[in-house]
Design a protein around this motif. Structure first.
Motif, PDB file in Angstrom:
ATOM      1  N   LEU A 297       0.854  -1.179   0.000  1.00 20.74           N
ATOM      2  CA  LEU A 297       0.000   0.000   0.000  1.00 20.74           C
ATOM      3  C   LEU A 297       0.894   1.235   0.000  1.00 20.74           C
ATOM      4  O   LEU A 297       1.887   1.281   0.721  1.00 20.74           O
ATOM      5  CB  LEU A 297      -0.898   0.017   1.235  1.00 20.74           C
ATOM      6  CG  LEU A 297      -1.818  -1.191   1.415  1.00 20.74           C
ATOM      7  CD1 LEU A 297      -2.566  -1.087   2.733  1.00 20.74           C
ATOM      8  CD2 LEU A 297      -2.781  -1.313   0.259  1.00 20.74           C
ATOM      9  N   ALA A 298       0.532   2.241  -0.776  1.00 20.50           N
ATOM     10  CA  ALA A 298       1.334   3.456  -0.865  1.00 20.50           C
ATOM     11  C   ALA A 298       0.445   4.662  -0.607  1.00 20.50           C
ATOM     12  O   ALA A 298      -0.694   4.729  -1.061  1.00 20.50           O
ATOM     13  CB  ALA A 298       1.977   3.564  -2.245  1.00 20.50           C
TER      14      ALA A 298
ATOM     15  N   LEU B 202       3.117  -6.616   9.018  1.00 20.85           N
ATOM     16  CA  LEU B 202       2.994  -5.313   8.388  1.00 20.85           C
ATOM     17  C   LEU B 202       4.261  -4.487   8.611  1.00 20.85           C
ATOM     18  O   LEU B 202       4.801  -4.455   9.713  1.00 20.85           O
ATOM     19  CB  LEU B 202       1.801  -4.557   8.973  1.00 20.85           C
ATOM     20  CG  LEU B 202       1.506  -3.257   8.282  1.00 20.85           C
ATOM     21  CD1 LEU B 202       0.205  -3.388   7.504  1.00 20.85           C
ATOM     22  CD2 LEU B 202       1.391  -2.143   9.272  1.00 20.85           C
ATOM     23  N   GLU B 203       4.734  -3.852   7.558  1.00 22.88           N
ATOM     24  CA  GLU B 203       5.898  -2.988   7.651  1.00 22.88           C
ATOM     25  C   GLU B 203       5.562  -1.636   7.052  1.00 22.88           C
ATOM     26  O   GLU B 203       4.818  -1.554   6.083  1.00 22.88           O
ATOM     27  CB  GLU B 203       7.081  -3.575   6.900  1.00 22.88           C
ATOM     28  CG  GLU B 203       7.600  -4.859   7.511  1.00 22.88           C
ATOM     29  CD  GLU B 203       8.815  -5.353   6.769  1.00 22.88           C
ATOM     30  OE1 GLU B 203       9.922  -4.907   7.102  1.00 22.88           O
ATOM     31  OE2 GLU B 203       8.636  -6.169   5.855  1.00 22.88           O
ATOM     32  N   ILE B 204       6.103  -0.591   7.643  1.00 24.70           N
ATOM     33  CA  ILE B 204       5.907   0.760   7.135  1.00 24.70           C
ATOM     34  C   ILE B 204       7.270   1.319   6.764  1.00 24.70           C
ATOM     35  O   ILE B 204       8.216   1.235   7.536  1.00 24.70           O
ATOM     36  CB  ILE B 204       5.261   1.670   8.191  1.00 24.70           C
ATOM     37  CG1 ILE B 204       3.917   1.116   8.629  1.00 24.70           C
ATOM     38  CG2 ILE B 204       5.103   3.083   7.646  1.00 24.70           C
ATOM     39  CD1 ILE B 204       3.277   1.906   9.745  1.00 24.70           C
TER      40      ILE B 204
ATOM     41  N   GLY C 251      -1.236   1.477  14.411  1.00 15.28           N
ATOM     42  CA  GLY C 251      -1.048   0.486  15.458  1.00 15.28           C
ATOM     43  C   GLY C 251       0.066  -0.487  15.166  1.00 15.28           C
ATOM     44  O   GLY C 251      -0.017  -1.660  15.507  1.00 15.28           O
ATOM     45  N   THR C 252       1.102  -0.019  14.490  1.00 20.90           N
ATOM     46  CA  THR C 252       2.219  -0.894  14.147  1.00 20.90           C
ATOM     47  C   THR C 252       3.505  -0.377  14.756  1.00 20.90           C
ATOM     48  O   THR C 252       3.607   0.771  15.175  1.00 20.90           O
ATOM     49  CB  THR C 252       2.413  -0.972  12.625  1.00 20.90           C
ATOM     50  OG1 THR C 252       2.743   0.325  12.149  1.00 20.90           O
ATOM     51  CG2 THR C 252       1.174  -1.480  11.937  1.00 20.90           C
ATOM     52  N   LEU C 253       4.490  -1.246  14.777  1.00 18.21           N
ATOM     53  CA  LEU C 253       5.815  -0.863  15.243  1.00 18.21           C
ATOM     54  C   LEU C 253       6.616  -0.321  14.075  1.00 18.21           C
ATOM     55  O   LEU C 253       6.332  -0.621  12.921  1.00 18.21           O
ATOM     56  CB  LEU C 253       6.525  -2.090  15.841  1.00 18.21           C
ATOM     57  CG  LEU C 253       5.840  -2.706  17.050  1.00 18.21           C
ATOM     58  CD1 LEU C 253       6.546  -4.001  17.434  1.00 18.21           C
ATOM     59  CD2 LEU C 253       5.835  -1.740  18.213  1.00 18.21           C
TER      60      LEU C 253
ATOM     61  N   PRO D 217      16.269   0.488  12.900  1.00 18.16           N
ATOM     62  CA  PRO D 217      14.975   1.160  12.832  1.00 18.16           C
ATOM     63  C   PRO D 217      15.029   2.323  11.843  1.00 18.16           C
ATOM     64  O   PRO D 217      15.979   3.101  11.846  1.00 18.16           O
ATOM     65  CB  PRO D 217      14.762   1.671  14.256  1.00 18.16           C
ATOM     66  CG  PRO D 217      15.636   0.822  15.109  1.00 18.16           C
ATOM     67  CD  PRO D 217      16.810   0.436  14.245  1.00 18.16           C
ATOM     68  N   LEU D 218      14.008   2.419  10.995  1.00 22.45           N
ATOM     69  CA  LEU D 218      14.010   3.460   9.969  1.00 22.45           C
ATOM     70  C   LEU D 218      13.875   4.858  10.545  1.00 22.45           C
ATOM     71  O   LEU D 218      14.266   5.817   9.928  1.00 22.45           O
ATOM     72  CB  LEU D 218      12.894   3.207   8.954  1.00 22.45           C
ATOM     73  CG  LEU D 218      13.172   2.063   8.004  1.00 22.45           C
ATOM     74  CD1 LEU D 218      11.967   1.820   7.104  1.00 22.45           C
ATOM     75  CD2 LEU D 218      14.388   2.361   7.157  1.00 22.45           C
TER      76      LEU D 218
END
Length: 126
Positions: free
Chosen positions: A41-42, A73-75, A93-95, A103-104
């Motif tokens: 998803l973008a 899930l990754e962002i 609600g994600t890390l 960590p980005l």
């Protein structure tokens, strides 16, 4: 079920709530890609768009009776200040996601990040 998700996203785009990311002028923005059971998803890095993404995912889960594995899930953020990144990950609600085990949005302390990266590389070589 992939078509259902695509239609939900298209509806939000037409309503102006999901902008996606523009890659080339004159072409529709990229909002999602699907391959087998993986979905990319973008969107723009805004709280409003993050809430829209969350609503679409929740609606998809309800309509399809399928559950998104939030642990997978990754962002990924690009040119987004850390406070904005934290706001968006809180909405979804994600890390935070990692790149090469770093960590980005781990802050601006480059020596700590570099040290962690070097240690990770050496550990893999051993």
């Amino acid at each position: 079920m992939a078509k259902v998700l695509g239609r939900l996203i298209s509806k939000e785009c037409r309503a102006g709530r999901w902008k996606g990311i523009r890659i080339v002028a004159g072409v529709d923005p990229l909002t999602h890609l699907q391959f087998a059971d993986d979905t990319f998803l973008a969107g723009e890095a805004s709280a409003r768009e993050a809430r829209t993404v969350k609503q679409v995912i929740d609606k998809y889960e309800h309509v399809s009776s399928q559950k998104v594995n939030w642990l997978k899930l990754e962002i990924f953020f690009f040119n987004t200040p850390p406070p904005k990144q934290r706001e968006i990950t809180n909405i979804l609600g994600t890390l935070p996601s990692n790149f090469l085990s770093v960590p980005l949005f781990g802050g601006t302390n480059k020596s700590t990040i570099s040290k962690h990266l070097v240690e990770s590389c050496f550990n893999r070589l051993e």
